[in-house]
Design a protein around this motif. Structure first.
Motif, PDB file in Angstrom:
ATOM      1  N   LEU A   2       0.831  -1.209   0.000  1.00 28.62           N
ATOM      2  CA  LEU A   2       0.000   0.000   0.000  1.00 28.62           C
ATOM      3  C   LEU A   2       0.863   1.255   0.000  1.00 28.62           C
ATOM      4  CD1 LEU A   2      -2.766  -1.038   2.549  1.00 28.62           C
ATOM      5  CD2 LEU A   2      -3.149  -0.457   0.146  1.00 28.62           C
ATOM      6  N   MET A   3       1.934   1.257   0.776  1.00 27.38           N
ATOM      7  CA  MET A   3       2.805   2.431   0.829  1.00 27.38           C
ATOM      8  C   MET A   3       3.514   2.667  -0.496  1.00 27.38           C
ATOM      9  SD  MET A   3       2.535   4.042   3.669  1.00 27.38           S
ATOM     10  CE  MET A   3       4.054   4.930   3.994  1.00 27.38           C
ATOM     11  N   ALA A   4       3.805   1.600  -1.224  1.00 27.11           N
ATOM     12  CA  ALA A   4       4.480   1.742  -2.508  1.00 27.11           C
ATOM     13  C   ALA A   4       3.673   2.596  -3.475  1.00 27.11           C
ATOM     14  CB  ALA A   4       4.749   0.363  -3.112  1.00 27.11           C
ATOM     15  N   THR A   5       2.356   2.541  -3.360  1.00 23.55           N
ATOM     16  CA  THR A   5       1.500   3.265  -4.309  1.00 23.55           C
ATOM     17  C   THR A   5       0.913   4.556  -3.744  1.00 23.55           C
ATOM     18  OG1 THR A   5      -0.422   1.946  -3.616  1.00 23.55           O
ATOM     19  CG2 THR A   5       0.849   1.139  -5.492  1.00 23.55           C
ATOM     20  N   ASP A  63      16.153 -13.576   2.060  1.00 23.57           N
ATOM     21  CA  ASP A  63      14.935 -13.622   1.244  1.00 23.57           C
ATOM     22  C   ASP A  63      13.916 -12.591   1.718  1.00 23.57           C
ATOM     23  OD1 ASP A  63      16.062 -15.647  -0.206  1.00 23.57           O
ATOM     24  OD2 ASP A  63      14.889 -17.253   0.731  1.00 23.57           O
ATOM     25  N   ARG A  64      13.787 -12.424   3.018  1.00 22.53           N
ATOM     26  CA  ARG A  64      12.812 -11.453   3.540  1.00 22.53           C
ATOM     27  C   ARG A  64      13.230 -10.017   3.201  1.00 22.53           C
ATOM     28  NH1 ARG A  64       8.883 -12.586   7.874  1.00 22.53           N
ATOM     29  NH2 ARG A  64       8.509 -14.817   7.742  1.00 22.53           N
ATOM     30  N   HIS A  65      14.520  -9.727   3.283  1.00 22.35           N
ATOM     31  CA  HIS A  65      14.971  -8.374   2.969  1.00 22.35           C
ATOM     32  C   HIS A  65      14.746  -8.061   1.486  1.00 22.35           C
ATOM     33  CE1 HIS A  65      16.821  -8.790   6.904  1.00 22.35           C
ATOM     34  NE2 HIS A  65      17.205  -7.524   6.875  1.00 22.35           N
ATOM     35  N   LEU A 114       8.154  -2.766  -1.661  1.00 21.83           N
ATOM     36  CA  LEU A 114       8.214  -1.315  -1.521  1.00 21.83           C
ATOM     37  C   LEU A 114       8.542  -0.618  -2.842  1.00 21.83           C
ATOM     38  CD1 LEU A 114       8.019   1.027   0.442  1.00 21.83           C
ATOM     39  CD2 LEU A 114      10.389   0.602   1.110  1.00 21.83           C
ATOM     40  N   ALA A 115       9.250  -1.284  -3.722  1.00 20.28           N
ATOM     41  CA  ALA A 115       9.636  -0.699  -5.019  1.00 20.28           C
ATOM     42  C   ALA A 115       9.522  -1.771  -6.091  1.00 20.28           C
ATOM     43  CB  ALA A 115      11.058  -0.156  -4.942  1.00 20.28           C
ATOM     44  N   PRO A 116       8.299  -2.067  -6.531  1.00 15.93           N
ATOM     45  CA  PRO A 116       8.072  -3.197  -7.449  1.00 15.93           C
ATOM     46  C   PRO A 116       8.825  -3.106  -8.766  1.00 15.93           C
ATOM     47  CG  PRO A 116       6.000  -2.401  -6.525  1.00 15.93           C
ATOM     48  CD  PRO A 116       7.044  -1.404  -6.143  1.00 15.93           C
ATOM     49  N   PRO A 125      18.359  -1.301   1.710  1.00 19.26           N
ATOM     50  CA  PRO A 125      18.879   0.010   2.107  1.00 19.26           C
ATOM     51  C   PRO A 125      18.766   1.061   1.005  1.00 19.26           C
ATOM     52  CG  PRO A 125      20.351  -1.711   2.889  1.00 19.26           C
ATOM     53  CD  PRO A 125      19.342  -2.381   2.005  1.00 19.26           C
ATOM     54  N   THR A 126      19.030   0.659  -0.241  1.00 17.69           N
ATOM     55  CA  THR A 126      18.964   1.611  -1.354  1.00 17.69           C
ATOM     56  C   THR A 126      17.536   2.056  -1.623  1.00 17.69           C
ATOM     57  OG1 THR A 126      20.929   0.630  -2.378  1.00 17.69           O
ATOM     58  CG2 THR A 126      19.495   1.931  -3.802  1.00 17.69           C
ATOM     59  N   VAL A 127      16.614   1.114  -1.652  1.00 19.39           N
ATOM     60  CA  VAL A 127      15.205   1.440  -1.880  1.00 19.39           C
ATOM     61  C   VAL A 127      14.677   2.357  -0.786  1.00 19.39           C
ATOM     62  CG1 VAL A 127      12.882   0.448  -1.831  1.00 19.39           C
ATOM     63  CG2 VAL A 127      14.642  -0.578  -3.275  1.00 19.39           C
ATOM     64  N   LEU A 128      14.990   2.043   0.465  1.00 18.19           N
ATOM     65  CA  LEU A 128      14.494   2.839   1.580  1.00 18.19           C
ATOM     66  C   LEU A 128      15.086   4.240   1.553  1.00 18.19           C
ATOM     67  CD1 LEU A 128      12.773   2.949   4.107  1.00 18.19           C
ATOM     68  CD2 LEU A 128      14.655   1.898   5.386  1.00 18.19           C
TER      69      LEU A 128
END
Length: 434
Positions: free
Chosen positions: A253-256, A347-349, A356-358, A371-374
């Motif tokens: 949801l936050m991604a969009t 795998d979880r990370h 978060l960034a599809p 870390p880069t996406v965040l």
């Protein structure tokens, strides 16, 4: 890397949540709900900024129309201190008794209401209940009043959790009170109330959503703990299938919605998605727990000197006291923290970064993916570029690391064992993020 291998692994996880009413206009049904419960006199807890919007007065009028008297305390402090909570507790004791407590505001107002509820129904003083080693860590002996939480910000998740967070000024530390009885009875989430959130508040509280979801998703699994007896179990039980579900949905949801809600505050659809993400993340981390970024956030916020963020003053300008908003403080060390925890659950990370960034490209070094996406999200919504921008430097690292190590309740949920040197390294990497 140290891993957790219990001799007798836990086989049970727990899940708790408040009743939930979600949707535009949901706040106007509170009078009906309280009247149905038999409540006739309630304490409404809010803060000056929210009071200035007129929402608490509007709420009190709707309660009066349903035959419920509302006594309003509107002096909650943004980022509560032990002193501000004691002021609210004294007010509640003097003006009571009440049949229920209603909190309308951000996490600060909801946490203030939790403290008032605890100390107007149980004997003792505030520090008796603050988590050890800062306080005595006493558990409430008596049942609390029904607490209805109506968030006006999207992020803290306090409407779903068992935690009350505060600054203990004399010790320069941020800590909390944690007990299952503090969890609100009902959360009323009305996205319309968040339309007045300044962009900077939306950004900081939104990073709190992301870190709630990311930390609970990457927390050590509940099966990595020693098996406990029923009376020994705590609200933060580790990553588990139900909490995972809420965290994953919050991230998607936050991604969009996150960037749009910050950049276009009147976008009710984005606000609604973000409010739902905040609720979902709260339902996740309120059971699984959070870890290193939240532990680091407490001393970052508790040792602030002069930083005054925009959007936190009563008029929407700079804050009227030095502060690092909670979500901002949590996010500043999060990229480095997730770099540190990567090896515990790669795998979880990676999955979290993809949610978060599809459309993001996976880097060759996948430990840098999350870390880069965040960090990119933080840049996009205007979060400071690191600890240096909020007033900390190399000379503060030892003090900050020492403060973080006091948060053992949180660090116990980390997927790796964490030493003070580890925390210092994470903080040092967080002085400048870009």
């Amino acid at each position: 890397m140290s891993t957790f291998v219990p001799a007798h692994p836990e086989t049970v996880f727990t899940y708790g949540a408040p009743g939930l009413k979600f949707g535009v206009g949901a706040r106007f049904e509170l009078g009906h709900d309280l009247a149905q419960s038999g409540a006739r006199r309630v304490l409404v807890v809010t803060d000056p900024g929210v009071a200035a919007t007129g929402a608490p007065a509007e709420l009190a009028e709707s309660l009066a129309a349903a035959g419920v008297e509302a006594v309003v305390f509107d002096r909650s402090r943004v980022e509560p201190t032990d002193g501000s909570l004691i002021e609210a507790i004294d007010f509640g004791r003097a003006e009571g008794p009440f049949d229920a407590i209603v909190a309308i505001g951000g996490g600060s107002s909801i946490d203030t209401a939790k403290a008032v509820n605890l100390l107007t129904t149980n004997e003792g003083e505030l520090m008796d209940y603050v988590n050890a080693p800062v306080g005595l860590g006493r558990a409430p002996a008596q049942a609390l009043l029904p607490l209805i939480a109506i968030p006006t910000t999207t992020g803290t998740g306090s409407e779903s959790t068992t935690i009350c967070v505060l600054d203990v000024v004399s010790q320069h530390v941020k800590t909390g009170i944690s007990h299952a009885r503090l969890r609100p009875t009902m959360a009323i989430v009305d996205p319309q109330l968040t339309l007045t959130q300044p962009a900077s508040v939306t950004a900081a509280s939104g990073l709190d959503i992301l870190c709630h979801a990311l930390e609970s998703y990457t927390a050590r699994p509940y099966t990595s703990y020693e098996h406990k007896q029923p009376g020994e179990r705590v609200p933060y039980c580790g990553a588990n299938p139900i909490a995972d579900m809420w965290s994953e949905k919050a991230l998607s949801l936050m991604a969009t919605s996150f960037r749009s809600a910050v950049q276009h505050g009147d976008d009710l659809e984005a606000r609604t998605q973000m409010a739902m993400a905040a609720t979902f993340a709260g339902l996740g981390f309120g059971n699984a727990g959070v870890h290193i970024p939240h532990a680091n956030a407490y001393p970052i916020a508790g040792r602030v000197r002069d930083f005054r963020p925009d959007g936190y003053g009563p008029d929407g300008g700079p804050a009227d006291h030095a502060m690092v908003p909670h979500g901002m403080a949590v996010s500043l060390s999060a990229p480095a923290a997730f770099r540190f925890t990567f090896d515990a659950s790669p795998d979880r990370h990676v999955r979290a970064a993809e949610l978060l960034a599809p459309t993001a490209q996976r880097p060759d070094d996948v430990s840098e993916f999350l870390p880069t996406v965040l960090a990119q999200v933080m840049r996009d919504v205007g979060i400071p570029s690191g600890l240096a921008e909020v007033g900390f430097g190399d000379g503060d690292i030892t003090d900050l690391a020492e403060g973080a190590m006091k948060q053992q309740r949180l660090l116990a949920t980390a997927p790796r064992e964490v030493t003070e040197d580890d925390v210092a390294t994470i903080l040092r990497q967080s002085i400048e993020l870009w």
